[in-house]
Scaffold this motif. Sequence first.
Motif, PDB file in Angstrom:
ATOM      1  N   GLU A 193       0.820  -1.218   0.000  1.00 44.58           N
ATOM      2  CA  GLU A 193       0.000   0.000   0.000  1.00 44.58           C
ATOM      3  C   GLU A 193       0.856   1.271   0.000  1.00 44.58           C
ATOM      4  OE1 GLU A 193      -2.365  -3.362   1.724  1.00 44.58           O
ATOM      5  OE2 GLU A 193      -0.362  -2.525   2.069  1.00 44.58           O
ATOM      6  N   GLY A 194       1.909   1.294   0.833  1.00 42.62           N
ATOM      7  CA  GLY A 194       2.749   2.488   0.914  1.00 42.62           C
ATOM      8  C   GLY A 194       3.478   2.780  -0.383  1.00 42.62           C
ATOM      9  N   LYS A 195       4.072   1.770  -0.997  1.00 44.13           N
ATOM     10  CA  LYS A 195       4.786   1.977  -2.255  1.00 44.13           C
ATOM     11  C   LYS A 195       3.833   2.330  -3.381  1.00 44.13           C
ATOM     12  CE  LYS A 195       8.627  -1.060  -1.042  1.00 44.13           C
ATOM     13  NZ  LYS A 195       9.417  -2.255  -1.402  1.00 44.13           N
ATOM     14  N   CYS A 196       2.650   1.732  -3.356  1.00 43.63           N
ATOM     15  CA  CYS A 196       1.659   2.062  -4.378  1.00 43.63           C
ATOM     16  C   CYS A 196       1.202   3.512  -4.245  1.00 43.63           C
ATOM     17  CB  CYS A 196       0.474   1.104  -4.266  1.00 43.63           C
ATOM     18  SG  CYS A 196      -0.817   1.377  -5.481  1.00 43.63           S
ATOM     19  N   THR A 197       1.028   3.970  -3.021  1.00 43.29           N
ATOM     20  CA  THR A 197       0.625   5.367  -2.802  1.00 43.29           C
ATOM     21  C   THR A 197       1.664   6.328  -3.345  1.00 43.29           C
ATOM     22  OG1 THR A 197      -0.626   4.726  -0.820  1.00 43.29           O
ATOM     23  CG2 THR A 197      -0.029   7.047  -1.043  1.00 43.29           C
ATOM     24  N   GLY A 198       2.940   6.036  -3.108  1.00 47.09           N
ATOM     25  CA  GLY A 198       3.998   6.928  -3.580  1.00 47.09           C
ATOM     26  C   GLY A 198       4.088   7.006  -5.092  1.00 47.09           C
ATOM     27  N   ARG A 217       4.621  -0.167 -10.723  1.00 42.32           N
ATOM     28  CA  ARG A 217       5.044  -1.519 -10.365  1.00 42.32           C
ATOM     29  C   ARG A 217       4.087  -2.192  -9.385  1.00 42.32           C
ATOM     30  NH1 ARG A 217      10.804  -1.437  -7.926  1.00 42.32           N
ATOM     31  NH2 ARG A 217      10.278  -3.664  -7.785  1.00 42.32           N
ATOM     32  N   PHE A 218       3.429  -1.389  -8.571  1.00 49.40           N
ATOM     33  CA  PHE A 218       2.644  -1.949  -7.475  1.00 49.40           C
ATOM     34  C   PHE A 218       1.137  -1.743  -7.643  1.00 49.40           C
ATOM     35  CE2 PHE A 218       6.739  -0.341  -5.904  1.00 49.40           C
ATOM     36  CZ  PHE A 218       7.331  -1.534  -5.528  1.00 49.40           C
ATOM     37  N   CYS A 219       0.730  -0.842  -8.491  1.00 48.96           N
ATOM     38  CA  CYS A 219      -0.693  -0.556  -8.657  1.00 48.96           C
ATOM     39  C   CYS A 219      -1.337  -1.587  -9.578  1.00 48.96           C
ATOM     40  CB  CYS A 219      -0.891   0.849  -9.224  1.00 48.96           C
ATOM     41  SG  CYS A 219      -2.613   1.250  -9.580  1.00 48.96           S
ATOM     42  N   LEU A 274       1.743   6.301  -7.299  1.00 54.07           N
ATOM     43  CA  LEU A 274       0.550   6.907  -7.885  1.00 54.07           C
ATOM     44  C   LEU A 274       0.536   8.410  -7.678  1.00 54.07           C
ATOM     45  CD1 LEU A 274      -2.354   4.407  -7.108  1.00 54.07           C
ATOM     46  CD2 LEU A 274      -1.256   4.872  -9.292  1.00 54.07           C
ATOM     47  N   ARG A 275       1.024   8.880  -6.550  1.00 49.68           N
ATOM     48  CA  ARG A 275       1.068  10.332  -6.333  1.00 49.68           C
ATOM     49  C   ARG A 275       1.951  11.004  -7.383  1.00 49.68           C
ATOM     50  NH1 ARG A 275       2.519  10.259  -1.502  1.00 49.68           N
ATOM     51  NH2 ARG A 275       0.537  10.644  -0.450  1.00 49.68           N
ATOM     52  N   ASP A 276       3.094  10.408  -7.664  1.00 53.13           N
ATOM     53  CA  ASP A 276       3.974  10.969  -8.694  1.00 53.13           C
ATOM     54  C   ASP A 276       3.321  10.898 -10.075  1.00 53.13           C
ATOM     55  OD1 ASP A 276       5.819  11.364  -6.692  1.00 53.13           O
ATOM     56  OD2 ASP A 276       6.939   9.521  -7.108  1.00 53.13           O
ATOM     57  N   LEU A 277       2.689   9.767 -10.378  1.00 52.17           N
ATOM     58  CA  LEU A 277       2.042   9.620 -11.682  1.00 52.17           C
ATOM     59  C   LEU A 277       0.896  10.604 -11.844  1.00 52.17           C
ATOM     60  CD1 LEU A 277       1.818   7.925 -14.316  1.00 52.17           C
ATOM     61  CD2 LEU A 277       0.219   6.458 -13.087  1.00 52.17           C
TER      62      LEU A 277
END
Length: 337
Positions: A57-62, A163-165, A64-67
Amino acid sequence: MADESKKRSAPSGGADGASKKAKKLWQTPRRVDQYATQKVILPGDQGIWATCDKGREGKCTGELRDLFNEYAQLLYGDQLAAEAGAAGSDDEGDGEINIEAEIQQELADMRKPPSQSKPLFWSIKLDVQCVIFFKTRAPVEPVSFVRRIVEDAAKPNAPKRTRFCNRLMPMTLMGKATENGLIKVAQEVLAPHFHQEPHVSRKFAIRPTIRNHNVMKRMDIIQNIAHTVGPGHQVDLKKPDLLIMVEVYTSICGISVIPNDYDALKKYNLAEIFEPTPKEQPKKKIEAPKEQPAEDVKMEVEEKTEAPIAKEEAEIPAVKEEAETPAVPIKDEAAPA
């Protein structure tokens, strides 16, 4: 006694007394962003659901925020620049130098949250694994925004940006997860698509998703949404013109209307677009041999045994019959009487 009381009393001054005194620390007031610290989804919000693998969840949040910020500059760069220019013009005064007024203004800005720098996207931590929610604000329109990201990802030779989403699901409007709240949100979201003039008949399908909620049932949600759509439209689950997506999470619900290319774009699943799951080939059914009567089986066995014999007889060349020699008459040699 006097001497003993003096010995017991603590010294009033000196280096030892000063060291025991607590030092007063001056701290600047902390600027708390009320939007970044929002912990729940509220009625009236809009945003984007995202799913990921457990523990990511944490890596996906990061990522997606950049994207999201990158695509926001690409799609809404002019509007964001206009907002920044308007905020800068408000800060400019009439040109007169007033030091005391400037100090008071700076102190007031430190005490209040920076509402003018309200972010376009901020994540809300949920009490469920593998699910993330990003709250958005204008000028971001969740449906068209997410659709642009997925369309770019589906282009040939497009680079993999995440990578994570896994899956993205835009929500046009959120409301309370009650029957009245669902109908209220549906009326506002569905009106531009189904209640416009002149009337245009459309085929639609309803796809609800329910998480951590046990008040409204799936069929109740579908019936309320269909009733809100109204007459003059047709339900088509295979080839709809529009898809009505309903997401229910605990005490909140959201609705959005998506074009019919949703399935062609892998249901907005970025992981499936770049690494599609191989389709399972249907297994061939092995039919059990049918039971035959004993008489039929006996006849088949006899036919199989007789067939080679007939074949051999057919392969043997015909033998020419030898010419018959003429019969020689036998004379009766009996002695004369």
